[in-house]
Write a protein that holds these residues in place. Structure first.
Motif, PDB file in Angstrom:
ATOM      1  N   PRO A   1      -2.652   5.879   0.870  1.00  0.00           N
ATOM      2  CA  PRO A   1      -3.622   5.242   1.210  1.00  0.00           C
ATOM      3  C   PRO A   1      -4.514   5.179  -0.110  1.00  0.00           C
ATOM      4  CG  PRO A   1      -3.280   7.091   2.693  1.00  0.00           C
ATOM      5  CD  PRO A   1      -1.938   7.047   1.439  1.00  0.00           C
TER       6      PRO A   1
ATOM      7  N   LYS B   1       0.418  -1.494   0.264  1.00  0.00           N
ATOM      8  CA  LYS B   1      -0.431  -0.293   0.166  1.00  0.00           C
ATOM      9  C   LYS B   1       0.948   1.462  -0.506  1.00  0.00           C
ATOM     10  CE  LYS B   1      -3.983   0.384   0.642  1.00  0.00           C
ATOM     11  NZ  LYS B   1      -5.618   0.842   0.080  1.00  0.00           N
TER      12      LYS B   1
ATOM     13  N   ALA C   1      -3.227   0.526  -4.402  1.00  0.00           N
ATOM     14  CA  ALA C   1      -2.728  -0.868  -3.683  1.00  0.00           C
ATOM     15  C   ALA C   1      -1.812  -1.690  -4.484  1.00  0.00           C
ATOM     16  CB  ALA C   1      -3.904  -1.929  -3.342  1.00  0.00           C
TER      17      ALA C   1
ATOM     18  N   ASP D   1      -5.285  -9.035  -0.140  1.00  0.00           N
ATOM     19  CA  ASP D   1      -6.315  -9.113  -0.343  1.00  0.00           C
ATOM     20  C   ASP D   1      -6.465  -8.802  -1.918  1.00  0.00           C
ATOM     21  OD1 ASP D   1      -7.979  -8.053   1.887  1.00  0.00           O
ATOM     22  OD2 ASP D   1      -8.672  -6.359   1.151  1.00  0.00           O
TER      23      ASP D   1
ATOM     24  N   LEU E   1      -8.760  -1.425  -0.307  1.00  0.00           N
ATOM     25  CA  LEU E   1      -8.078  -2.955   0.134  1.00  0.00           C
ATOM     26  C   LEU E   1      -6.737  -3.258   0.818  1.00  0.00           C
ATOM     27  CD1 LEU E   1      -7.789  -3.211  -3.710  1.00  0.00           C
ATOM     28  CD2 LEU E   1      -9.177  -4.269  -2.713  1.00  0.00           C
ATOM     29  N   SER E   2      -6.467  -4.925   1.549  1.00  0.00           N
ATOM     30  CA  SER E   2      -5.840  -4.833   2.157  1.00  0.00           C
ATOM     31  C   SER E   2      -4.976  -4.911   1.866  1.00  0.00           C
ATOM     32  CB  SER E   2      -6.031  -4.633   3.553  1.00  0.00           C
ATOM     33  OG  SER E   2      -7.139  -3.961   4.297  1.00  0.00           O
ATOM     34  N   ILE E   3      -3.573  -5.034   2.476  1.00  0.00           N
ATOM     35  CA  ILE E   3      -2.653  -6.098   2.332  1.00  0.00           C
ATOM     36  C   ILE E   3      -2.642  -7.753   2.052  1.00  0.00           C
ATOM     37  CG2 ILE E   3      -0.333  -7.922   2.605  1.00  0.00           C
ATOM     38  CD1 ILE E   3       0.501  -3.989   3.380  1.00  0.00           C
TER      39      ILE E   3
END
Length: 404
Positions: A306, A303, A309, A363, A359-361
């Motif tokens: 913010p 990321k 992604a 995903d 989205l997060s790490i």
């Protein structure tokens, strides 16, 4: 259902299928939605109006998917893209009706073909020059095995000195086609069984592209003119070759031209493959509504900010002219975009757009390849999905140790 909602549901469904799988599946993770695949097959059969569809294996490259298509109503035989591939499909028992769509100069594969009566009975070679027959003969020790042959005839649109369409065969004039047909029929050890006329300028060009109304209108007009011109030439070619041999098939068309192709009385079968999976380049056609069926998933690995992604990998670029439409399309969740400075990279692909912030790490992001079969050259296994379950993992050509 809106496209936005459908793609969000797809994202949730594919993620659920992966989460339920007992193994830790590595990326790029290629999946095929069998419900969409079967629906696309039924639509192709409907569009073909009773004429058989020959499966273009170049657009699948997964034996299990080729077999699945052949088991469905309306499909018969395979259009292979290399002789080596045709020999493998025959050995696997996929079908005993394989036409190689391009001339082969693979001397090792030709040596196997001329030495095997069973393979020679199942496989048809494509030629457009007597030199192709010479190569076959150079691999023979006898002419006891008869080789099936089809003629590849140029199906491009001719406007004065301009040629619109794939630059394939030198055969164009019906008289030249007839001359080569007679030469094949007269040559010991060969049998003329078919003709192919692939109108790529009709089958392979989108004609309803958003934001390109003027261009789309020009493309549709060129397609109409091409279809009209082709109908005359195909009739003349069929008449000339009827005096030479009793042909088993007159093949033509592709996924984007099914209706106009089968409407031609000379055509006995249509080829199709991309229409089963509907890659990115097949989104914008007037003739059918796309149901994407093949996707590859990549995990968010960074990321950088913010609003960005970054997924690991992603540079699965399609062949053809070097343009933006050859890049993979971030598909689910909807709203993601490649960035201009990096695009789809070999080791990482940064994505922007409003979903990037959520989205997060770890995903998964799901992409569509621009073309159909080329996707499967990058993985050993294609995972078949129904609903929210991965029901089977099947080997690609690469997974079987083949690179055609």
């Amino acid at each position: 259902m809106s496209d936005f909602v459908a793609r969000n549901r797809l994202w949730a469904r594919l993620n659920a299928a992966v989460s339920r799988h007992p193994d830790h599946l590595a990326t790029p993770l290629v999946v095929v939605d069998l419900d969409a695949f079967d629906a696309n097959a039924a639509d192709l059969a409907r569009r073909a109006g009773g004429k058989p569809i020959r499966v273009a294996s170049k657009s699948l490259r997964v034996p299990a998917l080729i077999q699945r298509a052949l088991a469905l109503p309306g499909f018969r035989g395979v259009l292979a893209f290399t002789l080596r591939e045709a020999l493998v499909l025959h050995e696997l028992g996929v079908t005993d009706d394989i036409v190689v769509g391009y001339p082969s100069l693979d001397r090792g594969a030709l040596a196997e073909l001329v030495a095997s009566p069973t393979a020679a009975a199942a496989i048809t070679l494509m030629v457009d020059d007597l030199a192709h027959l010479d190569v076959v003969d150079s691999m023979r020790t006898s002419r006891a095995v008869q080789i099936r042959v089809a003629l590849d005839v140029d199906a491009g649109l001719r406007l004065g000195n301009q040629h619109v369409g794939p630059k394939r065969s030198p055969l164009y004039d019906p008289a030249a086609v007839g001359a080569l047909g007679r030469a094949v029929a007269a040559r010991e050890g060969f049998r003329l069984v078919g003709v192919m006329t692939y109108e790529g300028q009709v089958a392979g060009v989108p004609d309803d592209v958003p934001g390109q109304r003027a261009r789309s209108m020009v493309v549709r007009r060129l397609k109409q003119v091409s279809v009209t011109q082709l109908a005359v030439r195909r009739r003349e070619i069929a008449e000339v070759l009827a005096e030479v041999a009793a042909l088993e098939f007159f093949n033509a068309g592709g996924s984007g031209s099914v209706e106009s192709t089968v409407a031609d009385p000379a055509v006995t079968e249509v080829a199709a493959g991309s229409g089963l999976l509907v890659p990115g380049l097949f989104d914008h056609y007037q003739s059918f509504a796309p149901r994407p069926a093949a996707f590859f998933g990549l995990r968010v690995s960074r990321k950088p900010s913010p609003t960005l992604a970054t997924v690991h990998g992603g540079g699965l670029i399609a062949s053809g002219p070097v343009r933006d439409d050859r890049a993979p399309v971030p598909w689910a969740p909807p709203g993601l975009h490649l960035i201009g400075l990096e695009g789809a990279g070999e080791v990482q692909t940064p994505l922007t757009g409003h979903p990037a912030a959520m989205l997060s790490i770890g995903d998964l992001v799901w992409f569509r390849h621009a073309k159909s079969g080329e996707l499967f050259e990058h993985v050993n296994t294609a995972h078949l999905v129904q609903g929210e379950e991965i029901v089977e993992g099947v080997a690609t050509y690469r997974g079987l140790g083949h690179a055609f």
